[in-house]
Design a protein around this motif. Structure first.
Motif, PDB file in Angstrom:
ATOM      1  N   UNK A 194       0.842  -1.214   0.000  1.00 26.86           N
ATOM      2  CA  UNK A 194       0.000   0.000   0.000  1.00 26.86           C
ATOM      3  C   UNK A 194       0.868   1.252   0.000  1.00 26.86           C
ATOM      4  N   UNK A 195       1.910   1.222   0.833  1.00 24.25           N
ATOM      5  CA  UNK A 195       2.825   2.362   0.940  1.00 24.25           C
ATOM      6  C   UNK A 195       3.522   2.618  -0.407  1.00 24.25           C
ATOM      7  N   UNK A 196       3.930   1.518  -1.043  1.00 22.83           N
ATOM      8  CA  UNK A 196       4.619   1.585  -2.329  1.00 22.83           C
ATOM      9  C   UNK A 196       3.722   2.239  -3.387  1.00 22.83           C
ATOM     10  N   UNK A 197       2.464   1.805  -3.417  1.00 16.59           N
ATOM     11  CA  UNK A 197       1.513   2.351  -4.393  1.00 16.59           C
ATOM     12  C   UNK A 197       1.352   3.850  -4.144  1.00 16.59           C
ATOM     13  N   UNK A 198       1.237   4.208  -2.875  1.00 10.42           N
ATOM     14  CA  UNK A 198       1.020   5.610  -2.501  1.00 10.42           C
ATOM     15  C   UNK A 198       2.186   6.485  -2.941  1.00 10.42           C
ATOM     16  N   UNK A 199       3.400   6.007  -2.675  1.00  7.96           N
ATOM     17  CA  UNK A 199       4.588   6.784  -3.070  1.00  7.96           C
ATOM     18  C   UNK A 199       4.540   7.050  -4.565  1.00  7.96           C
ATOM     19  N   UNK A 200       4.199   6.006  -5.301  1.00 13.08           N
ATOM     20  CA  UNK A 200       4.184   6.122  -6.751  1.00 13.08           C
ATOM     21  C   UNK A 200       3.101   7.092  -7.209  1.00 13.08           C
ATOM     22  N   UNK A 201       1.933   6.956  -6.610  1.00 17.15           N
ATOM     23  CA  UNK A 201       0.829   7.818  -7.043  1.00 17.15           C
ATOM     24  C   UNK A 201       1.134   9.280  -6.725  1.00 17.15           C
ATOM     25  N   UNK A 202       1.852   9.499  -5.642  1.00 16.34           N
ATOM     26  CA  UNK A 202       2.127  10.891  -5.240  1.00 16.34           C
ATOM     27  C   UNK A 202       3.370  11.475  -5.895  1.00 16.34           C
ATOM     28  N   UNK A 203       4.324  10.614  -6.213  1.00 18.10           N
ATOM     29  CA  UNK A 203       5.605  11.129  -6.723  1.00 18.10           C
ATOM     30  C   UNK A 203       6.064  10.450  -7.993  1.00 18.10           C
ATOM     31  N   UNK A 204       5.120  10.031  -8.835  1.00 20.21           N
ATOM     32  CA  UNK A 204       5.548   9.289 -10.022  1.00 20.21           C
ATOM     33  C   UNK A 204       6.694  10.016 -10.713  1.00 20.21           C
ATOM     34  N   UNK A 205       7.807   9.279 -10.967  1.00 23.05           N
ATOM     35  CA  UNK A 205       9.016   9.956 -11.419  1.00 23.05           C
ATOM     36  C   UNK A 205       8.804  10.855 -12.634  1.00 23.05           C
TER      37      UNK A 205
END
Lengths: 527, 527
Positions: free
Chosen positions: A88-99
């Motif tokens: 869940x944390x991983x998905x969130x990081x990606x959704x918020x900071x997609x490179x």
């Protein structure tokens, strides 16, 4: 083509009767497990004894009732919720900071944090096996001939070395292709091989190539720091000074979960096999009720929609936005969704807890696939020649969709910023513009037209390693070289020194002769 | 294993019934032709229409009575004797200047000379087709779907482009792997990939690596100069400015005549297929008289001896030296030799104008193979697991033997300096030391244990190109980059400039602040 496949299956299955060995599996989580499970099932069919090492806190790898498959459960100090939380944390990081150029630094910082947590979990798994004397004794007496490991979940290689057996890797890629590049010694020229997670393709502008080189360097820096923490652990376990990379390089075969229908062509080594889509198979008939719903779509056909097994629900707002777009197309939609029924859901859309995705994608009425871009799902779409709308979220998904976009088989929609109109537009494009269907069919033809099916190739090389106790003849000598030797820096340095010395010598000689000449001239003049 | 091969043959032959196309062949001379002929025979079996372009002065490529194969003969201003003369000259250069640190410069000078002559012959062949309007018209109307070309005899690629059809290469290697590296864009790290003709292996000392790097540079220099002469010719023929390398890069598939039983593992690209040993097949029974001679050897077995099809005779002295060595072994010897019967010939040795080499190597009584080291012969020895004594003479032969030595399946004897005792010692070693037989058998097992037989893979990819009108999905994007883009020199330059500018800016700012500070300090003091 069908005859081809039939005969090959016959050949492989007949060959199988001559072999039956003991195989140990060190699995990854999530879709990695789903993929390796297909290989396991084939190995079981060929009468091998397969044992899976499974952590007590594993999320996806759950002992099944399959009697022919042995699960060796080991205790770990974490539960399922820990893995679930990390995902869940991983998905969130990606959704918020997609490179993207503006978020890249923050993204990699966040990624390093969560990767540190993930590595702690893996370390606990590793301890769970290596520090369990009784289990290790049992494994030693198990007479395993090969270990199949997922290198994104480290430790398989250490277990194999401790048991004194060869090991094989199954992977999609590692960050910055770090393992493949630095341990496997596969050249990845950054000028045309896009760094993973970069969402770049093999056709890069100058600015892209700058970004690509930086991506490699950043990922190398971030992940090498993390992997370095394993060196002392590995050395202690194996009782000699070594590095994680050094032991990873000992993989006999690297089964890569892509192929050139999906991947951009790039250099590789003889012990790399590209077995992407090994899980794909012809569609089976749908359940009666589902078939009736599909048939009710008439000429317009259906759209299949799934965000994969890792993401179950969306925010209510996002779900409504999506539902209202879907309501506007003439196609019927089968949406795999466990959340609350969106208010805007049209009569053409039906929600399902689970869908037989492969059978639906192989249905002649299927016009498009809305996907999160997981490699397994994309491969099913390629196999059946279905164009895609990609709504990528995390991990390799944005990259996978970038590949499909570049190959003309998908349109992407950004899950963060999309409007109903965006999704609707994308859907209409892939359904109505023949360009996308044609390209999806082209990729499908490429996928089907291989001398040997990917699953058969994967099994062939596993059995090859069992038959020959390794595949040393495929191992490049580069693995015995240090990085400066590999890049010939010592040789170039030596040659430059030689040239410089020669030039210096010649200059000195010339100067000396000149001075001698001047002196002689002066003497003659004086004389 | 046998079942495997049987079923695959069945599969490929059944697949063949679905296809029948027109294939054009641009053949090489000598052993190149013998190798491609095996592919042609398989293509004919699969009911393709095959047309071979043959020069009126060709030496080995001679129109046969095979009715199913079409030979299109074109006129050239040279006869067989010209090619024969060039081959003799080539052998002589090699025997007199075989590359070693002391002779390397002279060797490459001589090689450049003879290569210039060879290229003139090829140019005449090329003119023979391209400037023959009637023939070109005929070829255009022939509706060919693919051209199979040997790139060591240039022009196939030009003909294919003029006919607007895809082409496939079949080759062992080019000097310095120049075509593969510069046109095909295959990375060849000189730290562990030995330059061709260098006789080095993948295990190199520092001195070896220095020699290897120099070998690459020397060969690049010599052969690029030669190939550059083709650029204007190609541009004129195709009516647009281009280079030979640019059009060679358009090869859809590169069928390389080696495999990892023979070759040192190294990087390659998805459109490279290693089909070494495609001509190998199980042994057939020997002619009655020969079988009786072989059987008369009893427990000791026989030795097979051939210096290939290009070198027919030796000096009397050399022949006597060899014969006297052979006379001292307990084995019977079958020697393919057309020269005068040596005075020292022992009763155990029998001379033959021609021998069924593959059938002899596959005979259970065969203990060793004395060979000049041609790739075709070596592959037959690998196929049947026979250890070798290598007496290499020219071209790839010294390299081939170096490979077999490194893999522990051969001992080398220098044809220039050898004594009877040397040859005798080498023979006794490979026959009596089980190390050599074991390694030959290991290579044989590797060769036989492939998912698909080399010949079937070669044919598969030729037909793939016919089915899909190319294999563009395997083409690396590197082929669209200039050399400095490929090596990211522009990107590195840009990044270094950025870093330097930033450093300069920071330094300037610091200096400015410091001066400001000093000034302010002075003012305050003064104040």
């Amino acid at each position: 083509m069908l005859l081809n496949i039939l005969l090959l299956s016959l050949q492989i299955s007949l060959l199988g009767t001559t072999l039956a060995g003991n195989i140990l599996i060190w699995p990854g989580e999530g879709s990695h497990w789903l993929n390796v499970k297909v290989i396991i099932d084939e190995l079981l069919k060929r009468e091998h004894n397969v044992t899976v090492l499974v952590a007590s806190g594993a999320l996806f790898v759950t002992p099944s009732s399959q009697t022919s498959l042995t699960f060796e459960t080991y205790k770990v100090p974490f539960g399922k919720e820990r893995i679930e939380g990390l995902i869940k944390e991983l998905v969130l990081i990606w959704l918020e900071n997609r490179p993207s150029p503006s978020t890249i630094w923050r993204f990699y910082q966040e990624m390093t944090k969560i990767n540190t947590d993930l590595h702690m979990v893996v370390r606990e798994q590793c301890d769970g096996v290596l520090k369990n004397g009784k289990l290790m004794e049992k494994l030693k007496s198990g007479k395993f001939e090969v270990l199949l490991s997922d290198p994104t979940t480290l430790c398989g290689e250490i277990i194999a070395l401790k048991l004194g057996i060869p090991f094989i890797y199954s992977l999609r890629y590692s960050p910055a292709s770090n393992i493949e590049r630095h341990c496997g010694k596969v050249p990845h020229p950054p000028s045309y091989v896009p760094a993973v997670l970069s969402e770049l393709t093999d056709q890069m502008t100058f600015a892209d190539r700058v970004r690509n080189l930086i991506s490699y360097q950043l990922q190398d820096y971030m992940f090498e720091t993390l992997w370095k923490t394993w060196d002392s652990y590995v050395s202690k376990e194996l009782g000699r000074p070594t590095t994680l990379c050094e032991i990873m390089a000992k993989a006999e075969i690297w089964l890569i979960r892509t192929y050139w229908d999906f991947e951009f062509p790039r250099p590789y080594l003889p012990n790399f096999e590209f077995v992407g889509g090994l899980h794909c198979k012809p569609a089976k008939p749908l359940p009666k009720e589902m078939e009736e719903f599909v048939q009710s779509s008439g000429e317009d056909g259906v759209v299949v929609f799934s965000l994969g097994s890792m993401v179950k629900n969306l925010t209510e707002e996002k779900a409504n936005l999506i539902a209202s777009a879907l309501a506007q197309i003439p196609q019927k939609v089968l949406w795999r969704y466990k959340g609350k029924k969106p208010a805007t859901l049209g009569p053409n859309t039906r929600l399902f807890d689970w869908i037989p995705q492969n059978d639906l994608l192989g249905h002649p009425k299927t016009k498009a696939f809305i996907t999160h871009g997981g490699a397994n799902g994309i491969y099913e779409a390629i196999y059946h020649g279905v164009p895609m709308v990609g709504v990528p979220m995390f991990s390799d998904q944005p990259d996978n969709i970038a590949h499909m976009k570049a190959k003309g088989a998908a349109v992407e929609v950004n899950i963060n910023t999309m409007t109903s109109a965006d999704l609707l537009g994308a859907l209409r494009t892939v359904i109505n513009d023949p360009f996308y269907k044609e390209n999806a069919m082209r990729l499908s033809r490429i996928h089907h037209d291989q001398p040997v099916k990917p699953l058969d190739r994967a099994v062939f090389w596993i059995e090859f390693v069992m038959r020959h106790k390794g595949a040393k003849h495929l191992r490049v000598a580069a693995q015995d070289l240090s990085w400066f030797q590999y890049h010939s820096l010592d040789v170039i340095g030596f040659l430059l020194t030689c040239v410089a010395s020669a030039m210096l010598l010649v200059t000195k000689c010339c100067l000396f002769s000149y001075q001698k000449f001047i002196k002689t001239g002066t003497k003659i003049k004086k004389g």
